[in-house]
Design a protein around this motif. Structure first.
Motif, PDB file in Angstrom:
ATOM      1  N   ILE A  76       0.815  -1.224   0.000  1.00 53.28           N
ATOM      2  CA  ILE A  76       0.000   0.000   0.000  1.00 53.28           C
ATOM      3  C   ILE A  76       0.846   1.270   0.000  1.00 53.28           C
ATOM      4  CG2 ILE A  76      -1.945  -1.123   1.147  1.00 53.28           C
ATOM      5  CD1 ILE A  76      -1.032   0.049   3.748  1.00 53.28           C
ATOM      6  N   ILE A  77       2.145   1.158   0.218  1.00 52.03           N
ATOM      7  CA  ILE A  77       3.028   2.321   0.235  1.00 52.03           C
ATOM      8  C   ILE A  77       4.002   2.207  -0.928  1.00 52.03           C
ATOM      9  CG2 ILE A  77       4.783   3.574   1.553  1.00 52.03           C
ATOM     10  CD1 ILE A  77       3.508   2.542   4.092  1.00 52.03           C
ATOM     11  N   PRO A  78       4.048   3.208  -1.824  1.00 50.38           N
ATOM     12  CA  PRO A  78       4.982   3.123  -2.965  1.00 50.38           C
ATOM     13  C   PRO A  78       6.427   3.204  -2.505  1.00 50.38           C
ATOM     14  CG  PRO A  78       3.957   5.297  -2.851  1.00 50.38           C
ATOM     15  CD  PRO A  78       3.250   4.433  -1.838  1.00 50.38           C
ATOM     16  N   THR A  79       7.277   2.488  -3.172  1.00 46.66           N
ATOM     17  CA  THR A  79       8.709   2.502  -2.853  1.00 46.66           C
ATOM     18  C   THR A  79       9.504   2.912  -4.082  1.00 46.66           C
ATOM     19  OG1 THR A  79       8.922   0.158  -3.398  1.00 46.66           O
ATOM     20  CG2 THR A  79       8.457   0.702  -1.105  1.00 46.66           C
ATOM     21  N   SER A  80      10.684   3.434  -3.851  1.00 46.17           N
ATOM     22  CA  SER A  80      11.548   3.866  -4.946  1.00 46.17           C
ATOM     23  C   SER A  80      12.934   3.273  -4.765  1.00 46.17           C
ATOM     24  CB  SER A  80      11.647   5.402  -4.978  1.00 46.17           C
ATOM     25  OG  SER A  80      10.367   5.988  -5.148  1.00 46.17           O
ATOM     26  N   LEU A  81      13.579   2.976  -5.871  1.00 40.73           N
ATOM     27  CA  LEU A  81      14.951   2.501  -5.841  1.00 40.73           C
ATOM     28  C   LEU A  81      15.880   3.705  -6.011  1.00 40.73           C
ATOM     29  CD1 LEU A  81      14.758  -0.704  -8.091  1.00 40.73           C
ATOM     30  CD2 LEU A  81      14.855  -0.568  -5.603  1.00 40.73           C
ATOM     31  N   ILE A  82      16.932   3.758  -5.219  1.00 36.45           N
ATOM     32  CA  ILE A  82      17.883   4.864  -5.277  1.00 36.45           C
ATOM     33  C   ILE A  82      19.210   4.332  -5.792  1.00 36.45           C
ATOM     34  CG2 ILE A  82      19.085   6.621  -3.934  1.00 36.45           C
ATOM     35  CD1 ILE A  82      16.795   6.605  -1.980  1.00 36.45           C
ATOM     36  N   LEU A  83      19.746   4.996  -6.804  1.00 39.24           N
ATOM     37  CA  LEU A  83      21.043   4.578  -7.338  1.00 39.24           C
ATOM     38  C   LEU A  83      22.144   4.891  -6.347  1.00 39.24           C
ATOM     39  CD1 LEU A  83      20.689   5.820 -11.024  1.00 39.24           C
ATOM     40  CD2 LEU A  83      20.378   3.501 -10.160  1.00 39.24           C
ATOM     41  N   ASN A  84      23.232   4.124  -6.400  1.00 37.41           N
ATOM     42  CA  ASN A  84      24.366   4.390  -5.529  1.00 37.41           C
ATOM     43  C   ASN A  84      24.944   5.773  -5.806  1.00 37.41           C
ATOM     44  OD1 ASN A  84      24.216   1.943  -4.233  1.00 37.41           O
ATOM     45  ND2 ASN A  84      25.512   0.903  -5.740  1.00 37.41           N
ATOM     46  N   GLY A  85      25.342   6.455  -4.754  1.00 36.31           N
ATOM     47  CA  GLY A  85      25.945   7.773  -4.876  1.00 36.31           C
ATOM     48  C   GLY A  85      26.262   8.315  -3.507  1.00 36.31           C
ATOM     49  N   ASP A  86      26.588   9.601  -3.445  1.00 36.21           N
ATOM     50  CA  ASP A  86      26.890  10.178  -2.136  1.00 36.21           C
ATOM     51  C   ASP A  86      25.770  11.057  -1.612  1.00 36.21           C
ATOM     52  OD1 ASP A  86      27.071  12.290  -3.851  1.00 36.21           O
ATOM     53  OD2 ASP A  86      29.156  12.814  -3.360  1.00 36.21           O
ATOM     54  N   SER A  87      24.608  11.084  -2.346  1.00 35.04           N
ATOM     55  CA  SER A  87      23.460  11.850  -1.863  1.00 35.04           C
ATOM     56  C   SER A  87      22.200  11.351  -2.545  1.00 35.04           C
ATOM     57  CB  SER A  87      23.658  13.350  -2.133  1.00 35.04           C
ATOM     58  OG  SER A  87      23.689  13.598  -3.535  1.00 35.04           O
ATOM     59  N   THR A  88      21.044  11.718  -2.008  1.00 33.79           N
ATOM     60  CA  THR A  88      19.760  11.383  -2.609  1.00 33.79           C
ATOM     61  C   THR A  88      19.060  12.672  -3.005  1.00 33.79           C
ATOM     62  OG1 THR A  88      18.642  11.384  -0.468  1.00 33.79           O
ATOM     63  CG2 THR A  88      19.511   9.289  -1.240  1.00 33.79           C
ATOM     64  N   VAL A  89      18.378  12.636  -4.166  1.00 33.97           N
ATOM     65  CA  VAL A  89      17.661  13.796  -4.674  1.00 33.97           C
ATOM     66  C   VAL A  89      16.187  13.427  -4.799  1.00 33.97           C
ATOM     67  CG1 VAL A  89      17.429  15.445  -6.580  1.00 33.97           C
ATOM     68  CG2 VAL A  89      19.693  14.592  -5.925  1.00 33.97           C
ATOM     69  N   PHE A  90      15.305  14.268  -4.313  1.00 38.40           N
ATOM     70  CA  PHE A  90      13.876  14.006  -4.397  1.00 38.40           C
ATOM     71  C   PHE A  90      13.141  15.338  -4.450  1.00 38.40           C
ATOM     72  CE2 PHE A  90      15.448  13.823  -0.092  1.00 38.40           C
ATOM     73  CZ  PHE A  90      14.608  14.674   0.609  1.00 38.40           C
ATOM     74  N   ARG A  91      11.861  15.247  -4.742  1.00 41.71           N
ATOM     75  CA  ARG A  91      11.057  16.462  -4.853  1.00 41.71           C
ATOM     76  C   ARG A  91      10.053  16.496  -3.702  1.00 41.71           C
ATOM     77  NH1 ARG A  91      12.721  18.795  -9.234  1.00 41.71           N
ATOM     78  NH2 ARG A  91      11.276  20.546  -8.935  1.00 41.71           N
ATOM     79  N   VAL A  92       9.898  17.708  -3.157  1.00 42.42           N
ATOM     80  CA  VAL A  92       8.994  17.916  -2.035  1.00 42.42           C
ATOM     81  C   VAL A  92       7.836  18.773  -2.514  1.00 42.42           C
ATOM     82  CG1 VAL A  92       8.743  18.844   0.284  1.00 42.42           C
ATOM     83  CG2 VAL A  92      10.897  17.771  -0.396  1.00 42.42           C
ATOM     84  N   PHE A  93       6.615  18.295  -2.307  1.00 45.48           N
ATOM     85  CA  PHE A  93       5.431  19.030  -2.749  1.00 45.48           C
ATOM     86  C   PHE A  93       4.879  19.850  -1.584  1.00 45.48           C
ATOM     87  CE2 PHE A  93       5.903  15.643  -5.740  1.00 45.48           C
ATOM     88  CZ  PHE A  93       5.482  16.177  -6.950  1.00 45.48           C
ATOM     89  N   GLY A 132       1.814  22.696  -0.071  1.00 48.34           N
ATOM     90  CA  GLY A 132       0.348  22.638  -0.017  1.00 48.34           C
ATOM     91  C   GLY A 132      -0.347  23.112  -1.264  1.00 48.34           C
ATOM     92  N   ASP A 133       0.350  23.896  -2.117  1.00 50.87           N
ATOM     93  CA  ASP A 133      -0.274  24.408  -3.354  1.00 50.87           C
ATOM     94  C   ASP A 133      -0.065  23.477  -4.534  1.00 50.87           C
ATOM     95  OD1 ASP A 133      -1.054  26.684  -1.968  1.00 50.87           O
ATOM     96  OD2 ASP A 133       0.861  27.707  -2.368  1.00 50.87           O
ATOM     97  N   GLY A 134       0.543  22.343  -4.305  1.00 50.23           N
ATOM     98  CA  GLY A 134       0.759  21.406  -5.399  1.00 50.23           C
ATOM     99  C   GLY A 134       2.041  21.614  -6.146  1.00 50.23           C
ATOM    100  N   GLU A 135       2.814  22.632  -5.792  1.00 54.62           N
ATOM    101  CA  GLU A 135       4.094  22.873  -6.445  1.00 54.62           C
ATOM    102  C   GLU A 135       5.189  22.054  -5.758  1.00 54.62           C
ATOM    103  OE1 GLU A 135       4.883  26.991  -6.497  1.00 54.62           O
ATOM    104  OE2 GLU A 135       3.110  27.522  -7.691  1.00 54.62           O
ATOM    105  N   SER A 136       6.240  21.796  -6.500  1.00 51.47           N
ATOM    106  CA  SER A 136       7.318  20.982  -5.957  1.00 51.47           C
ATOM    107  C   SER A 136       8.641  21.717  -6.073  1.00 51.47           C
ATOM    108  CB  SER A 136       7.418  19.639  -6.693  1.00 51.47           C
ATOM    109  OG  SER A 136       7.785  19.845  -8.043  1.00 51.47           O
ATOM    110  N   LYS A 137       9.555  21.315  -5.219  1.00 49.72           N
ATOM    111  CA  LYS A 137      10.889  21.873  -5.306  1.00 49.72           C
ATOM    112  C   LYS A 137      11.895  20.753  -5.082  1.00 49.72           C
ATOM    113  CE  LYS A 137      10.935  23.292  -0.444  1.00 49.72           C
ATOM    114  NZ  LYS A 137      11.149  24.420   0.487  1.00 49.72           N
ATOM    115  N   ARG A 138      13.071  20.926  -5.643  1.00 56.13           N
ATOM    116  CA  ARG A 138      14.118  19.920  -5.574  1.00 56.13           C
ATOM    117  C   ARG A 138      14.796  19.962  -4.208  1.00 56.13           C
ATOM    118  NH1 ARG A 138      19.609  19.345  -6.490  1.00 56.13           N
ATOM    119  NH2 ARG A 138      20.264  17.519  -7.722  1.00 56.13           N
ATOM    120  N   SER A 139      15.047  18.769  -3.651  1.00 57.23           N
ATOM    121  CA  SER A 139      15.745  18.691  -2.369  1.00 57.23           C
ATOM    122  C   SER A 139      16.813  17.609  -2.457  1.00 57.23           C
ATOM    123  CB  SER A 139      14.764  18.365  -1.238  1.00 57.23           C
ATOM    124  OG  SER A 139      15.432  18.302   0.000  1.00 57.23           O
TER     125      SER A 139
END
Length: 581
Positions: free
Chosen positions: A518-535, A537-544
């Motif tokens: 019931i919870i989606p999962t994501s695979l993360i490639l090897n590296g020295d950091s993780t990059v994801f998007r944060v949404f 309340g207005d539906g817009e996203s930003k890179r983190s």
């Protein structure tokens, strides 16, 4: 009639009317009414309610008493049982009527539900002089159930002690089995008996134990052993000798209970005889172990010197194989007791208990890893010869591995107060590779003790700390020895195998997990950091971006169990068996 309960007045008359209606009609709402009354009214008002209810009953056949004799097929509800016990005690009946009512009530119930009604009969007799004797004479004349004797005789021993004592003693000596055990319980439980009366009761009980069987034998033994332990401890061994094989289990439970419940420390010889009787069983019943645990918890702190209870604990753990994990209350009492006496008991445990005793002590020591024990034991009192002392020291090193400060404290105690011939090899045991695996705590403890010891032991500690410094310096100067490590290709293949195993375990866990479905999962490639998007309340996203963390573990020195697991295990086995490594 109303009662203030803190919020609104409660009308007792209303409750009374509801109870009378429900009782007379045997209506099932009686339980709910009484539960509501117990929640609403204070205890004193419940007594007032029971008294008012009883005032409306003039004869045993009153329909208001229906719940006493009718609702018997299902388990009797506690609120109903308690309330009608109060009512019965308030009835203004003749002795003949009350005995008939109580007899009819207990005949309609299983024996486990008699106690409330019999307690009410005792309170009814105690309310007026003469009632107990009249009811007792009636029970004798018409052969009513023997279970009525206990409440009648207890009440009578207060109102007319001479007559009731004589009557109870006669029942004990010549009555049938049920009457004898009931009378015996009353007599042996009376704390106001004079010395001559105690002897009469114990004489009669001793004579009857031989011909009673089953529950009656065990019940009379229970009372007799308790009375003897309190007043005539010299008679305890004779009573123990009368226990019948078929009832030995029940008698052991009763005897153990009397060791635990007394307010004062029992007679040493009597307690020793009872404990020997309990430990003769093989195996010892779990209920007896639990009761003994309670007895040891209360009695061990009161033993000024080695006595029957410390002897029993030693036998229980060393010879009977009962683990200290089953003696939790006793263990707590030992650890929280006077340090000097506690430490001497530890010494006795290890000296007299051999390998099992040291293993039991190790269990205690490892339980205290957050605040390690540092016992100071006078081993001179045990008169060890040098070889026995060395065997003990080896076992301590092998078994008390995870508590190095505790192990070193015991070794120092032996060097300080034990036989002189064990000194040199004993000192080397402190430098054993087993303890060196945990060298930091051991070194700190040795430095702490350095200023507290005499010249001889101070010289030994100084030499040990110097040897430890040489050892650590050599290890650090040597560094890594490549030849001790597997080839790089083997390490690479082993790492691949571990990674593959880890992925397979994660995959199987994910397939079996409800949350993963019931919870989606994501695979993360090897590296020295993780990059994801944060949404937002207005539906817009930003890179983190989140940098990955590196976690590592190290130990100041190589541990023997890590670099040579088999050698560590083998060396421990030799030490545990007291053998020279």
């Amino acid at each position: 009639m109303a009662v203030e309960t803190g919020s609104a007045p409660v009308d007792l008359a209303n409750f009374l009317q509801q109870l009378k209606t429900a009782s007379a009609t045997a209506h099932g709402s009686l339980e709910a009414i009484l539960r509501d009354a117990r929640r609403t009214l204070p205890d004193v008002e419940l007594d007032t309610l029971a008294r008012a209810f009883a005032e409306g009953i003039s004869e045993p056949t009153s329909p208001l008493l229906t719940p006493l004799t009718r609702w018997t097929e299902e388990e009797f509800e506690y609120s109903v049982d308690t309330f009608f016990g109060k009512v019965l005690a308030e009835l203004s009946f003749e002795p003949r009527e009350i005995v008939a009512l109580v007899t009819a009530t207990i005949d309609a119930r299983p024996s486990a539900e008699h106690w409330t009604i019999l307690g009410a009969l005792e309170r009814w007799c105690a309310a007026r002089p003469g009632r107990a004797r009249s009811c007792t004479e009636l029970v004798i004349a018409v052969s009513r159930p023997a279970s009525l004797l206990s409440p009648l005789l207890r009440a009578g021993m207060v109102q007319d002690p001479e007559w009731h004592f004589t009557t109870a003693l006669e029942f004990l000596a010549t009555g049938n089995s049920d009457c004898a055990s009931q009378a015996g319980l009353v007599l042996t439980g009376d704390t106001q008996l004079q010395t001559e009366e105690v002897d009469l009761v114990l004489d009669a009980a001793t004579a009857r134990l031989a011909d009673l069987d089953g529950e009656n034998h065990a019940r009379l033994f229970d009372g007799a052993i308790g009375l003897a332990l309190r007043t005539r401890p010299d008679r305890v061994p004779a009573l123990l000798g009368l226990v019948k094989v078929d009832e030995a289990g029940a008698c052991r439970r009763f005897a153990a209970r009397h060791l635990a419940i007394g307010k004062t420390y029992p007679d040493r010889q009597a307690a020793g005889a009872i404990l020997e009787f309990l430990l003769a069983a093989d195996p010892i019943e779990p209920m007896v172990v639990d009761t003994l645990d309670n007895a040891l918890h209360h009695r061990l702190p009161a033993e000024e010197k080695p006595g029957p209870f410390s002897d029993a604990l030693l036998k229980l753990v060393v010879h009977k194989g009962v683990g200290l994990d089953l003696l939790d209350s006793c263990t707590h009492a030992i650890l929280k007791g006077d340090p000097a006496r506690r430490d001497q008991f530890f010494g006795r445990f290890m000296v007299e208990g051999g390998a099992n005793g040291v293993a039991a002590f190790a269990w205690l020591a490892h339980r205290q890893l957050d605040r390690e024990l540092e016992p100071e034991i006078d081993f001179a009192s045990f008169e060890l010869d040098p070889e026995d002392a060395l065997v003990l020291m080896r076992r301590v090193v092998g078994l008390v591995t995870l508590a190095p400060k505790t192990a070193i404290a015991i070794l120092l105690s032996i060097l300080r107060t034990g036989p002189a011939g064990a000194g040199e090899e004993g000192a080397q045991l402190i430098f054993d590779p087993i303890l060196l695996s945990f060298w930091e705590d051991g070194r700190a403890f040795l430095e702490q003790r350095l200023e507290k010891e005499g010249p001889v032991l101070k010289e030994i500690i100084t030499r040990l700390i110097g040897a430890l410094d040489d050892y650590t310096t050599t290890i650090r100067e040597t560094g890594f020895i490549d030849e001790l490590f597997p080839p790089e290709s083997n390490r690479f293949l082993a790492a691949l195998k571990r990674a593959a195993d880890s992925r397979e375990i994660s995959r199987q866990a994910s397939e079996a997990s409800i949350f993963a479905s019931i919870i989606p999962t994501s695979l993360i490639l090897n590296g020295d950091s993780t990059v994801f998007r944060v949404f937002d309340g207005d539906g817009e996203s930003k890179r983190s971006e989140q940098p990955m963390q590196s976690v590592g573990y190290s130990h100041p020195l190589p541990q023997l169990d890590a670099i040579d697991p088999f050698g560590f295990w083998y060396r421990r086995r030799l030490l545990i068996n007291g053998m020279n490594t």
